[in-house]
Write a protein that holds these residues in place. Sequence first.
Motif, PDB file in Angstrom:
ATOM      1  N   THR A 316       0.571  -1.449  -0.101  1.00  6.73           N
ATOM      2  CA  THR A 316       0.256  -0.124   0.143  1.00  6.73           C
ATOM      3  C   THR A 316       0.846   1.163   0.529  1.00  6.73           C
ATOM      4  O   THR A 316       1.619   1.644   1.319  1.00  6.73           O
ATOM      5  CB  THR A 316      -0.759  -0.305   1.533  1.00  6.73           C
ATOM      6  OG1 THR A 316      -1.285  -1.190   1.625  1.00  6.73           O
ATOM      7  CG2 THR A 316      -1.777   1.015   1.008  1.00  6.73           C
ATOM      8  N   ASN A 317       1.271   1.882  -1.821  1.00  6.99           N
ATOM      9  CA  ASN A 317       1.503   3.487  -1.118  1.00  6.99           C
ATOM     10  C   ASN A 317       0.366   4.776  -0.813  1.00  6.99           C
ATOM     11  O   ASN A 317      -0.603   4.442  -1.080  1.00  6.99           O
ATOM     12  CB  ASN A 317       2.048   3.462  -2.068  1.00  6.99           C
ATOM     13  CG  ASN A 317       3.335   2.897  -2.509  1.00  6.99           C
ATOM     14  OD1 ASN A 317       4.019   2.406  -1.880  1.00  6.99           O
ATOM     15  ND2 ASN A 317       3.815   2.699  -3.711  1.00  6.99           N
ATOM     16  N   LEU A 318       0.277   5.172  -0.139  1.00  9.67           N
ATOM     17  CA  LEU A 318      -0.749   6.433   0.814  1.00  9.67           C
ATOM     18  C   LEU A 318      -0.252   7.499  -0.052  1.00  9.67           C
ATOM     19  O   LEU A 318       0.329   8.186   0.084  1.00  9.67           O
ATOM     20  CB  LEU A 318      -0.152   6.356   2.360  1.00  9.67           C
ATOM     21  CG  LEU A 318      -0.519   5.008   2.882  1.00  9.67           C
ATOM     22  CD1 LEU A 318      -0.619   4.689   4.581  1.00  9.67           C
ATOM     23  CD2 LEU A 318      -2.307   4.244   2.194  1.00  9.67           C
ATOM     24  N   GLU A 319      -1.060   8.116  -0.290  1.00 11.81           N
ATOM     25  CA  GLU A 319      -1.389   9.749  -0.585  1.00 11.81           C
ATOM     26  C   GLU A 319      -1.710  10.166   0.212  1.00 11.81           C
ATOM     27  O   GLU A 319      -1.695   9.959   1.804  1.00 11.81           O
ATOM     28  CB  GLU A 319      -2.646  10.125  -1.546  1.00 11.81           C
ATOM     29  CG  GLU A 319      -2.972   8.687  -3.191  1.00 11.81           C
ATOM     30  CD  GLU A 319      -2.029   9.545  -4.007  1.00 11.81           C
ATOM     31  OE1 GLU A 319      -1.347  10.552  -4.364  1.00 11.81           O
ATOM     32  OE2 GLU A 319      -0.990   8.535  -4.928  1.00 11.81           O
ATOM     33  N   ARG A 320      -1.352  11.589   0.121  1.00 13.51           N
ATOM     34  CA  ARG A 320      -0.965  12.675   1.252  1.00 13.51           C
ATOM     35  C   ARG A 320      -2.339  12.643   1.977  1.00 13.51           C
ATOM     36  O   ARG A 320      -3.554  12.923   1.520  1.00 13.51           O
ATOM     37  CB  ARG A 320      -0.644  13.805   1.020  1.00 13.51           C
ATOM     38  CG  ARG A 320       0.113  15.234   1.895  1.00 13.51           C
ATOM     39  CD  ARG A 320       0.316  16.519   1.794  1.00 13.51           C
ATOM     40  NE  ARG A 320       1.185  17.158   2.609  1.00 13.51           N
ATOM     41  CZ  ARG A 320       1.840  16.698   3.008  1.00 13.51           C
ATOM     42  NH1 ARG A 320       3.341  16.167   2.676  1.00 13.51           N
ATOM     43  NH2 ARG A 320       2.360  17.604   4.388  1.00 13.51           N
ATOM     44  N   GLY A 321      -2.575  12.018   3.210  1.00 15.77           N
ATOM     45  CA  GLY A 321      -3.630  12.786   4.070  1.00 15.77           C
ATOM     46  C   GLY A 321      -4.640  11.485   3.887  1.00 15.77           C
ATOM     47  O   GLY A 321      -5.384  11.327   4.555  1.00 15.77           O
ATOM     48  N   ASP A 322      -4.114  10.176   3.657  1.00 17.17           N
ATOM     49  CA  ASP A 322      -4.956   9.354   3.566  1.00 17.17           C
ATOM     50  C   ASP A 322      -4.249   8.234   4.436  1.00 17.17           C
ATOM     51  O   ASP A 322      -3.317   8.224   4.585  1.00 17.17           O
ATOM     52  CB  ASP A 322      -4.588   7.997   2.104  1.00 17.17           C
ATOM     53  CG  ASP A 322      -5.659   8.645   1.187  1.00 17.17           C
ATOM     54  OD1 ASP A 322      -6.547   9.425   1.388  1.00 17.17           O
ATOM     55  OD2 ASP A 322      -4.737   9.202   0.305  1.00 17.17           O
ATOM     56  N   GLY A 323      -4.995   7.374   5.364  1.00 17.37           N
ATOM     57  CA  GLY A 323      -4.680   6.476   6.082  1.00 17.37           C
ATOM     58  C   GLY A 323      -4.512   7.362   7.495  1.00 17.37           C
ATOM     59  O   GLY A 323      -3.854   8.276   7.364  1.00 17.37           O
ATOM     60  N   LEU A 324      -3.645   6.522   8.840  1.00 15.57           N
ATOM     61  CA  LEU A 324      -3.045   6.985   9.762  1.00 15.57           C
ATOM     62  C   LEU A 324      -2.147   7.312   9.715  1.00 15.57           C
ATOM     63  O   LEU A 324      -1.526   8.795  10.190  1.00 15.57           O
ATOM     64  CB  LEU A 324      -3.084   6.137  11.202  1.00 15.57           C
ATOM     65  CG  LEU A 324      -2.477   6.154  11.789  1.00 15.57           C
ATOM     66  CD1 LEU A 324      -3.019   6.904  13.156  1.00 15.57           C
ATOM     67  CD2 LEU A 324      -2.133   4.901  13.456  1.00 15.57           C
ATOM     68  N   PRO A 325      -1.040   6.891   8.945  1.00 17.87           N
ATOM     69  CA  PRO A 325       0.264   7.590   8.253  1.00 17.87           C
ATOM     70  C   PRO A 325       0.749   8.366   7.868  1.00 17.87           C
ATOM     71  O   PRO A 325       1.082   9.529   8.154  1.00 17.87           O
ATOM     72  CB  PRO A 325       1.058   6.964   8.038  1.00 17.87           C
ATOM     73  CG  PRO A 325       0.195   4.814   7.567  1.00 17.87           C
ATOM     74  CD  PRO A 325      -1.374   5.568   8.537  1.00 17.87           C
ATOM     75  N   GLN A 326      -0.554   8.397   6.699  1.00 14.92           N
ATOM     76  CA  GLN A 326      -0.780  10.059   6.013  1.00 14.92           C
ATOM     77  C   GLN A 326      -1.014  11.115   6.236  1.00 14.92           C
ATOM     78  O   GLN A 326      -0.517  12.363   6.603  1.00 14.92           O
ATOM     79  CB  GLN A 326      -1.279   9.564   4.576  1.00 14.92           C
ATOM     80  CG  GLN A 326      -0.649   8.691   3.309  1.00 14.92           C
ATOM     81  CD  GLN A 326       0.333   9.236   2.589  1.00 14.92           C
ATOM     82  OE1 GLN A 326       0.602  10.550   3.574  1.00 14.92           O
ATOM     83  NE2 GLN A 326       1.101   9.091   1.565  1.00 14.92           N
TER      84      GLN A 326
END
Length: 931
Positions: A316-326
């Motif tokens: 999973t590569n996360l976009e900025r603001g998506d998910g907990l770490p993002q």
Amino acid sequence: MPSNLIFCLLALICTTGVFAIDLLTPLGISIGALHSLAILIALRSTRYYCTLIISFISSVFIFAAFVLLKDTADMQMFEIIINRCISLAIVWSVALLGLKSKIEKDQDALNRQTITRQKKALDEYALVCELDGDGHILQANELFCKVLNFRASELQGQDYRKVCPDFKTKFRFLDIYPLLKSDQIWRHELELQTKEGVNHWADVSFIPLLRAKGELKSCLAIHILVTERKRMIQKLFKQNQLLEIAQAITTTINDAANTHEAFQTALNQICRFIEWPVGHVYMENEDTPRRLESCGIWYLHDAQRYKDFKAVTEQTNLERGDGLPQKVWADNKPLWVEDVSNSEVFLRRGAARAAGIFTGMSFPVSIGSESVAVFEFYTTERIPKDQMMLDFFVIIGNQLSRLIERKRSEEIVWAGEKKLRSIIETASDAFVSMDVQGKVVDWNHRAEEIFGWNRAEVLGRSLPEIMVPEPSRQACHDGMKRYLKTGHSVVLHKRHEVTAIRKSGEEFPVELSIWPLGEGQETVFHAFIQDISQRKSLEAQFLQSQKMEGVGKLAGGIAHDFNNILTSLMGNSAFLKRKIDKLDPDQGQAMAVEIEEIIKAAKRAEQLTGQLLAFSRRQMMQIQNIDVNELVKNLQGMLERLIGENIKLNLTYAPAGVFARADYGQLEQVLVNLVINARDALPSGGHIHIRIQDDVVVEQNYVLDYARTSYEHYALISVSDDGCGMSEEVRRQIFEPFFTTKEKGKGTGLGLSTSFGIIKQFGGSITCYSEVGRGTIFKIYLQKASDDSQGKQNASLPQENESAASPENISVMIVEDDDAIRDFVVEALKSHGYKTLQARNGAEALKALAEMDEKGVDLVFSDVIMPVMGGCELAQAVRTRFPKTKVLLTSGYTGDHDMLQGELDSQVSILPKPYTEEQMIVKIKALLHNQ
């Protein structure tokens, strides 16, 4: 009346009555028992001194009766003395016994009041219950019931261990009661439990209540709540633990060889300390900025159990603001989620649910305001947000941030030479170094571009032979030797303009500065060289501009004299045409054609004069009310021809006429200039949009950097394009004279500065907004014409039915130093029935007016520039002496208009040269009728 006084009076009356009875008794028998009644009455008072006073008075009365009755024959003296002593003993015995009883009673009341207050205070601040010998609750105070959320009836008879399970596990009543029987207070810290199961820490004291024989009747359990204190102690203890682990982690990561190793070490130690089974690190994707990806740093307490969660995470590569770490990366602050398996913010909730993961926490590692990595941790328990833990992670994040900064600094130091090389290679100036023998030791990319030699060709060769022209080479060698010998030089540490030579042999101007580093034979001379060919070219353009300014002044002067000639020529041609029209048609037709040609030639000459004045920028500024919609419509055809077929011109007009204060011709010039600039920004085609808006409201002083006006309502013309745009640095300079971004020879940098000056003269302003790659928009704010002035825009002369003075009743004084023009004006006015007077200059005109009566003349028609006294001074004098006299000024040098702006009022107007007879008559009639 106060009760104390009433009882005193009653006792006094009683004592006095007893004394009277004693005196009236024949035997003089003392009645001590009756005196005691008075004392008993006095004891009813709350004041002790009342009883003592009555006792003293009774004693005085008894003694007085003894004195008064001592000679009584019926009784012996001995008997009387015994009688009196017994009476006194009775009085004072009653008084003292009564006072003692009263004091004891008052003390008991005070003790009861004190106990009541203490019990009330205890009930307000302590949880109190009474226990029997078996540990059952007999009764409990209100606060005890309130805090534990029980009713008193629910607690009565219950085992104490129901509300204090901690007591059951730690102590037994069998152990405590022997201590209590010995009249000792047993005290300990225990946990109380509410009806709902909420725990409260309390400092508990057991106080024995004994029977008369010393047996234990019951005991009071007094509870002082210490929950907050306990929590504070636990918090401090936890803080110390966190600080210790933070210090240990800091020590470990500082010894790490690189960032990856430091992250892995910190992750392992944190997970072991907080006992969370999953830890992971995200970092920004180097190829795709603004995306986070797993960097392969993990802590897994049970690798088999969490393998699926790990696999999903790494895919999973996360976009900025998506998910907990993002979200943590975007907000740059830690985040705690109590249940990630049911959280919308957590994209991997399915995998978390399958692995039994609930609580998640993440914190950033930041450099400045930007996050460079994100740590995340997960556990299989549901744990409420722990702010202390989050603060701990902030400390760890700061330590890791400092580590990254230190590592980066070390890398910068290690790569210093490479960076310096890069700076030198990308410098806008040529950078050249040579040793004491004059050999080239460094030569950057810009030097290659300027001189045409590549680095490999020049290293080790003599620098003067490469870039110094032949006549100056020997001087260069001599100067270097002199510096090495004496330490003095007239060239070093200064900027000089010198001539250099390219590889092709072309000589060109450069600006040179040389700085020596080192000493003796180790000295290296570093030179920064700037090609100033373009600057020299601009200086030449500036000089050319100054020459053009001089030519412009000359053109303005020529136009002034030429306008005078044209005025006379056009006027006399018109006279001649009228006379020819009266001749026989056959005879005058041929002459009329020739006269018409003369008039046409004069009009062409008038246009030529206008062009000369426009070139010199001294054309008449005729600010009037113009319809902006109509002006742009008239320009449309010419603008479309200017921009070419590959550019689309879009026009948006205001719904109704937009009237503004401006000079028609000069506003056209500004619009044409802006459209041409927009065209140059669209070399491959595009769109230009001109939009007109009416009644634009602008706050005072908002009209940006260049011009601030006091108006709030404007007519707005915007010219926009979707071309290449410009940077902010360029935008700030576009209205400066001689600033241009066009290639050499394709622009002077005067167009926008001229447009800015024109709009400013209108009382408006012009602004610009642009972004690179997004186009440019110019906005012209023009002062709106008032409603009254709009109505007068197309006003004509008075109609035939208007009352007006007949020309025969109007006198006009013509003041003109040019005889031909003066004769033409006089003849024209006479032909229309006006009375005329003549003067060659202002002084002569004033002299003639001084000899007239108070009325003077109706109109003074004067040239502006004349010998002795000009038209402006004449107008001021006439308006002062003859307020009702109108003044019409005329000039062929239209720069005079600027000078006249402050002088013109409703009684003074100006007519530019050249003018025709019709224009003059229309202007005079308009002025005479206040049009």
